[in-house]
Motif scaffolding. Structure first.
Motif, PDB file in Angstrom:
ATOM      1  N   UNK A1043       0.857  -1.198   0.000  1.00  0.00           N
ATOM      2  CA  UNK A1043       0.000   0.000   0.000  1.00  0.00           C
ATOM      3  C   UNK A1043       0.885   1.236   0.000  1.00  0.00           C
ATOM      4  N   UNK A1044       0.498   2.216  -0.857  1.00  0.00           N
ATOM      5  CA  UNK A1044       1.222   3.491  -0.905  1.00  0.00           C
ATOM      6  C   UNK A1044       0.843   4.280   0.337  1.00  0.00           C
ATOM      7  N   UNK A1045       1.832   4.873   0.917  1.00  0.00           N
ATOM      8  CA  UNK A1045       1.621   5.592   2.170  1.00  0.00           C
ATOM      9  C   UNK A1045       0.635   6.748   1.971  1.00  0.00           C
ATOM     10  N   UNK A1046       0.590   7.287   0.771  1.00  0.00           N
ATOM     11  CA  UNK A1046      -0.261   8.435   0.531  1.00  0.00           C
ATOM     12  C   UNK A1046      -1.738   8.009   0.548  1.00  0.00           C
ATOM     13  N   UNK A1047      -2.049   6.852  -0.117  1.00  0.00           N
ATOM     14  CA  UNK A1047      -3.450   6.468  -0.255  1.00  0.00           C
ATOM     15  C   UNK A1047      -3.847   5.356   0.698  1.00  0.00           C
ATOM     16  N   UNK A1048      -2.904   4.552   1.089  1.00  0.00           N
ATOM     17  CA  UNK A1048      -3.109   3.386   1.962  1.00  0.00           C
ATOM     18  C   UNK A1048      -4.182   2.435   1.374  1.00  0.00           C
ATOM     19  N   UNK A1049      -4.155   2.309   0.049  1.00  0.00           N
ATOM     20  CA  UNK A1049      -5.004   1.319  -0.628  1.00  0.00           C
ATOM     21  C   UNK A1049      -4.158   0.091  -0.897  1.00  0.00           C
ATOM     22  N   UNK A1050      -4.653  -1.046  -0.408  1.00  0.00           N
ATOM     23  CA  UNK A1050      -3.840  -2.295  -0.450  1.00  0.00           C
ATOM     24  C   UNK A1050      -4.057  -3.048  -1.760  1.00  0.00           C
ATOM     25  N   UNK A1072       6.546   5.706  -1.099  1.00  0.00           N
ATOM     26  CA  UNK A1072       6.874   5.050   0.175  1.00  0.00           C
ATOM     27  C   UNK A1072       5.780   4.000   0.445  1.00  0.00           C
ATOM     28  N   UNK A1073       6.207   2.743   0.722  1.00  0.00           N
ATOM     29  CA  UNK A1073       5.275   1.628   0.775  1.00  0.00           C
ATOM     30  C   UNK A1073       5.259   0.987   2.138  1.00  0.00           C
ATOM     31  N   UNK A1097      11.032   3.437   1.512  1.00  0.00           N
ATOM     32  CA  UNK A1097      11.057   4.565   0.602  1.00  0.00           C
ATOM     33  C   UNK A1097      11.913   4.196  -0.586  1.00  0.00           C
ATOM     34  N   UNK A1098      11.336   4.337  -1.741  1.00  0.00           N
ATOM     35  CA  UNK A1098      12.058   3.983  -2.971  1.00  0.00           C
ATOM     36  C   UNK A1098      12.756   5.264  -3.427  1.00  0.00           C
ATOM     37  N   UNK A1099      14.087   5.304  -3.247  1.00  0.00           N
ATOM     38  CA  UNK A1099      14.863   6.489  -3.576  1.00  0.00           C
ATOM     39  C   UNK A1099      15.217   6.459  -5.036  1.00  0.00           C
TER      40      UNK A1099
END
Length: 1242
Positions: A1043-1050, A1072-1073, A1097-1099
């Motif tokens: 889930x993306x930290x921004x949306x928290x959709x799994x 960021x996941x 966090x994917x840099x």
């Protein structure tokens, strides 16, 4: 070359064989016909070495019999000239034309000086006759007068029409007679019908006459000739010959070879040979014109298979005659190698003369044989008929004293070659030297007619009015001859002898008239009138002159014939009529008429008689008259009495008048009658007749019985019903119609139908009947008809509807299920055939062994196929039988073959664990658990259960035990119910145990310690530990979500992942996941998931990830059986399977073997392999299929083998194995193994 006779070839290609000499063995009597066609009169031709002589053929004529058929006529010889065509039955006895045919023209004078024809003459022969048989009479059917109108000869011009009519009276014939029309002697015209010939048959029912017509349409010149009509009916035969003359048209017609080969105009057996006489008749002044095509040259150069085509092309219809002529032509062209000089074509000799037949041989050493009509002539020492001489190369046969028997075809054979000739024996005609004188005399005088002929012993024929007179032993005519004289004697002449008498000889005829007149009649004593009492003798007498004149007596114009009661006597001139017992019918006017005279003698006779009633003439049994009701009855009773009596009819005290309306009496001169216009039942009774006249009184009575059709029978009763039949009975009708009942007709119909069907066509004499062939389950009705001599009654009322029902077949497979000290439990299977009546239940019966007292155990029918008989005496032996019951009744019982001992037998306990319980039994939490474990043992075993060595808590697990099984029931399973359950079954000192493993599974818990190990580029490495609670089942995988930290959709990244570490790739740079993981077992996903505490966090790029090196695991391994084969028992006829499991990489090749032999393409085996589980299915095995079975798995790394033993119970016979196609050596092996197994058991 075949030996020719007087007929070259028969109609079917057969050759004649004729006896060589009169001294040889007689041959069958054939027919001979001869036809000679001479050359033109203006060109006489002399025969080589002989003076010209006329050829005469002796033709004995057989006239038809006289009308009364009293005697067959004697044959007579007639000289026929060479121009005439002759048909003969044999050389002496021949058939003459019918009286209806015109007499042949007398051509003796015209043909006597005609020279013999040049060789070869044209002739045709019928079937030959042995010479020694010539004197024997020919058996011909007796002629009878069937034809009442005979066809008459006639003449027409070419192209005209003519009809011939023959009529046969059919008054005394039961069927139509057979008629045949012939042309000549043998040509049946029935096969020649077409546009020129038509045959017609008609029958007049009024006159009872058959009319047969033959129509000739557009006649041709070759239609002329002699025709014959033959009529046959059973043993009767009649025939008639007639001639047809076809006159030519005035215009000249050219004759060519094609027209010459039409059918012969005379229709004799020579039809088919070249008709020279026809050519001569048509000959015109020689013309220079010739046919455009020379058919002879074409035929000579053509192949034999082209003859028919050429004949058809040039219009030659007589192909047979053409081939004969062509054959003769070709034969003449062939030069003889055996004969220097052959026989002449024909020879002629006078009767009694001598003839020499000379042949000159080219080779004197060749063997020579002489033949007569195809029979070899052999010289005998004692007979001088045939003399054989040799002069150099000449061979001579001399025939002495030639007779008619020597008139035949002769041939001589030299080696393979033959030559033939004809010998004609000429008989001189017999001439009349003294004519017959006319005679005039009176009746009863003697007549002698005398005549003299030129030759002693000549055959002559006496005729009267052209018909030969009969001269048999019973004939009035006598024939006498002495030297040259011949007499015809009539001892007692009558008026019928008046006529023209003639004597016919071969050389002429003499005629004279005979007239016989009557003597004058003189009455010496006339008849006298008489009065005679009835029954007294009556004698009448008269006397006339001349005394030898017969006469006839008449009464009231009716001729009186002599019989047992009436005697007619004549003594010289006295004539008497005597009646022994006179009757009423003897009264009347009597007349005596002398034969041949117009005068008569008359007298009246009166008969006096008292009245009488002649009931005996009615021929009624017991004077009873039977009449059918509704018909008209008229009884006429003859009465007598002189004078006529007065008649009174009475029934009881009632007088029947002649003026009655329906019943009346009438009286006539000779009878009285009782008339009932419409007979009724009430008219039955006695009727009295009273007669009165001056001579006395008489009376009689008759009984009138009025009969009718019977009343209908009573309503039939159906007493018994079967599957397709029933039994019915009924009572006879109350009123039989006055005539005994002869029988009954029975009908049936379906209840819902209206069509009745007759069941018997022959009367049923009894009052019972069994209708059959009915449809089971269909309702029917029946009814009955009564039949007497008058007719059939009306039908009875229909019976009550009934349904044919059949009992079921007997129950099957009756066996003993259980036995105790007081009970016996039986089991069986339903009947094979139940039928439309269905099955209501079963009835169980038993009896003590040695008795026949069967007792019913179940008062009410049981529908189950199992029943326990209770209350039995201990240790008693009983027999048990079971019946199937339905609406039609009880079936045949099925009886147990052996007796049953009522005694409980101890049977050690044995638990039969079901196959699915031999492994761990798994259920989900909340599901119901219901396990049935069957067992065996007697008496009833004791069952106990333990869980993990502890007693099962009945509040948690419900256990129910029966006689044959134990049931574990858990309404709602929980995880605590999992465990090992021990089952123990005890029967006295015998114990059997079993273990059941029950596993209750639930959803697992979430994984533990989910953490992020490393993040590099777009990848994240996760690691976790298995859940603490696996739900009592192995963890089968994990489901990872992100889930993306921004949306928290799994979102699910991967499912069913088996390891506890994973790398998530292809993540978006800059995001960021968070990650979470679900655990999964056989029940499903865990209810909750474990989420990472930290985020990844994917840099952006710039960071380098060093991938660790991994060594790939080698999964290859050789085959290894994880589940081996186990020994198995199979039942013959039921499919059996063998199972095992193997593990290997790469996938192995599996081979099944029986007794070390690979099983390949055998339809009785099916092999499966699925996920390493190998299965062999044996379809309907037989004992032959038993043996050692092995399964072998092979791959590149090695192989593995497992074996088991299969035993098939239930054997087969030798014939059954043969029918299944088992090889003989395997059958022998199986039979020997079966015997080896049976011997240790015994």
């Amino acid at each position: 070359m075949p030996e020719p006779t007087k007929k070259d070839e028969m109609s079917n290609g057969e050759k004649e064989s004729v006896a060589p000499d009169s001294s040889e063995v007689p041959m069958p009597t054939p027919e001979i016909s001869l036809e000679v066609s001479p050359p033109p009169p203006e060109q006489p031709v002399e025969t080589e070495g002989k003076d010209p002589q006329p050829i005469e053929v002796i033709k004995p004529v057989q006239p038809e019999p006289v009308e009364n058929g009293s005697k067959e006529p004697e044959p007579e010889a007639v000289v026929v000239g060479a121009k005439e065509q002759v048909e003969s039955v044999n050389s002496e006895v021949k058939e003459a034309p019918s009286p209806c045919s015109p007499p042949p023209p007398d051509k003796d004078d015209a043909t006597t000086n005609t020279p013999s024809p040049p060789p070869p003459p044209v002739w045709s022969l019928g079937e030959g006759q042995a010479p020694e048989d010539l004197d024997k009479p020919v058996d011909t059917p007796p002629l009878s007068s069937l034809l009442i109108e005979r066809p008459q000869g006639g003449s027409i011009t070419v192209g005209g029409d003519i009809s011939f009519v023959a009529k046969v009276e059919a008054q005394d014939l039961l069927r139509k007679p057979t008629i045949k029309w012939f042309k000549g002697k043998w040509m049946d015209l029935a096969s020649k019908t077409g546009k020129h010939l038509q045959l017609k048959e008609t029958f007049d029912r009024r006159t009872k006459i058959h009319t047969f017509e033959m129509h000739i349409i557009k006649a041709k010149d070759n239609y002329a000739g002699n025709y014959r009509c033959e009529v046959t009916y059973k043993d009767k035969f009649d025939s008639c010959s007639f001639d047809l003359e076809v006159k030519e048209l005035e215009q000249s017609q050219s004759v060519d070879i094609r027209s010459a080969f039409k059918r012969s105009s005379e229709g004799h057996e020579d039809a088919g040979d070249l008709d020279f006489s026809g050519l001569l008749k048509h000959r015109e002044p020689k013309q220079d014109e010739t046919p455009e095509v020379d058919v002879w040259e074409i035929l000579k150069s053509a192949r034999p298979d082209q003859y028919e085509k050429i004949a058809f092309e040039y219009g030659i219809t007589d192909l047979r005659g053409l081939l004969k002529r062509l054959k003769k032509t070709k034969k003449e062209e062939k030069k003889s190698e055996a004969f220097a000089k052959k026989l002449d074509p024909a020879y002629q000799v006078d009767k009694g003369g001598k003839i020499r037949l000379v042949v000159d041989l080219a080779d004197p050493t060749v063997e020579l044989k002489w033949y007569k009509n195809g029979q070899e002539i052999r010289p005998t020492p004692n007979q001088r008929k045939f003399i054989f001489e040799q002069k150099g190369t000449q061979r001579i046969m001399v025939i002495n004293n030639c007779g008619l028997n020597d008139d035949a075809a002769y041939s001589v054979a030299a080696g393979e070659e033959k030559c033939t000739t004809e010998l004609f024996v000429k008989e001189l005609p017999v001439k009349i030297t003294k004519e017959i004188e006319a005679v005039k005399t009176t009746v009863n005088e003697r007549i002698e007619l005398a005549c003299e002929v030129s030759e002693e012993g000549a055959q002559v024929k006496w005729c009267k009015n052209g018909v030969e007179v009969p001269t048999g032993p019973r004939s009035r005519y006598r024939v006498k001859s002495e030297g040259l004289k011949h007499w015809l004697i009539i001892d007692d002449a009558s008026k019928e002898d008046t006529g023209t008498f003639s004597l016919m000889a071969s050389g002429g005829t003499s005629e004279a008239k005979v007239q016989v007149e009557l003597k004058p009649l003189k009455i010496i004593q006339d008849l006298q009138d008489m009065t005679v009492l009835l029954g007294q003798p009556l004698k009448m007498h008269c006397e006339i002159f001349p005394g030898n004149v017969p006469g006839r007596w008449y009464r009231n114009g009716q001729l009186i014939q002599s019989n047992d009661r009436i005697n007619i006597l004549q003594r010289a001139k006295n004539h008497r009529l005597e009646i022994v017992n006179s009757t009423i019918h003897d009264a009347g006017d009597y007349t005596f008429v002398p034969e041949g005279y117009s005068q008569s003698l008359c007298a009246k006779v009166h008969i006096v008689d008292p009245p009488r009633v002649h009931l005996e003439s009615l021929n009624f049994p017991d004077n009873t008259v039977t009449i059918v009701a509704g018909n008209k009855l008229r009884v006429e009773i003859p009465i007598s009495g002189e004078p006529a009596p007065r008649v009174v009819w009475m029934k009881g005290e009632r007088v029947i008048l002649d003026s009655g309306h329906r019943v009346r009496a009438e009286t006539f001169s000779d009878h009285t009658s009782l008339t009932i216009d419409i007979a009724e039942k009430e008219d039955t009774g006695n009727y009295k007749i009273v007669l009165q006249n001056e001579a006395g009184e008489a009376g009689a009575s008759i009984k009138v019985k009025v009969v009718d059709i019977p009343d209908p029978p009573e309503v039939p009763l159906v007493t018994e019903v079967g599957g397709d039949w029933c039994s019915m009975t009924w009572e006879p009708p109350i009123y039989d119609g006055g005539s005994p009942i002869l029988g009954y007709f029975i009908e049936r119909k379906k209840k819902q139908s209206s069509r009745w069907m007759r069941l018997n066509f022959d009367l049923n004499k009894e009052t019972t009947f069994e209708p059959k062939k009915m449809i089971e389950g269909v309702p029917y009705e029946v009814r009955v008809f009564a039949v007497n001599a008058i007719g059939v009654s009306k039908p009875s009322e229909p019976s009550k509807a009934f349904v044919p029902l059949a009992v079921t077949s007997e129950p099957t497979m009756l066996v003993v299920d259980d036995v105790t000290d007081t009970t016996v439990t039986m089991k069986w299977r339903p009947p094979d055939t139940i039928g439309a009546a269905g099955l209501d239940g079963y009835l169980v019966e038993y009896c003590i062994e040695g008795t026949d007292d069967w007792r019913v155990t179940n008062k009410e029918l049981t529908e189950k196929t199992k029943y326990t008989i209770t209350g039995l005496p201990p240790e008693a032996k009983i027999l048990v039988r079971v019946r199937a019951i339905n609406a039609a009744g009880a079936s045949t019982p099925r009886t147990l073959q052996h007796s049953i001992l009522v005694k409980e037998v101890i049977e050690p306990p044995k638990i039969r664990i079901p196959r699915h319980l031999r492994q761990t039994y798994t259920r989900k939490v909340g599901e119901a658990v219901n396990l049935v474990i069957p067992f065996m043992g007697k008496p009833r075993p004791k069952v106990s259960w333990l869980k993990e060595g502890q007693t099962v808590d009945p509040t948690q697990v419900t256990i129910r035990n029966t006689d044959c099984d134990s049931i574990i029931f858990i309404r709602k399973a929980e995880r605590k119910h999992s465990g090992m359950y021990d089952m123990k079954v005890e029967v006295e000192n015998h114990v059997d145990t079993a273990i059941v493993d029950i596993q209750i599974v639930d959803l697992p818990g979430p994984p533990q310690c989910v953490k992020i190990d490393e993040v590099w580029g777009g990848n994240v490495a996760l690691d976790w530990t298995p859940p603490k609670d696996n739900g009592n089942a192995a963890i089968t995988g994990y489901t990872i979500q992100k889930a993306d930290k921004k949306t928290m959709e799994w979102y699910t990244c991967i499912e069913h992942y088996h390891r506890t570490c994973i790398t998530i790739t292809e993540l978006v740079v800059g995001n960021e996941y968070y990650f979470r993981i679900y655990s999964e077992n056989m029940v499903g996903l865990s209810e909750g998931a474990t989420q990472t505490k930290d985020s990844a966090l994917i840099v952006k790029e710039g960071m380098q990830l060093k991938n660790p090196e991994y060594i790939d695991h080698d999964f290859k391994e050789p085959p290894k059986f994880t589940q081996p084969l186990i020994n198995t028992f199979a039942i013959a006829g039921y499919n059996a399977t063998l199972n095992c499991s193997v593990r290997a990489n790469p996938r192995p090749k599996v081979i099944w073997m029986k007794n070390k032999i690979a099983i390949i393409d055998d339809p009785r085996y099916r092999m499966f392999s699925n996920q390493g589980v190998c299965t062999l299915e044996i379809r309907k095995p037989s004992p032959y299929d038993g043996g050692m079975y092995s399964c072998k798995a092979i791959n590149n790394l090695g192989d593995a083998l497992v074996e088991c033993k299969l035993e098939v119970k239930g054997g087969f016979t030798f014939s059954e194995l043969m029918q299944r196609g088992v090889p003989l050596h395997l059958i022998d092996k199986y039979m020997s193994e079966t015997k080896a197994v049976e011997q240790p058991e015994k």
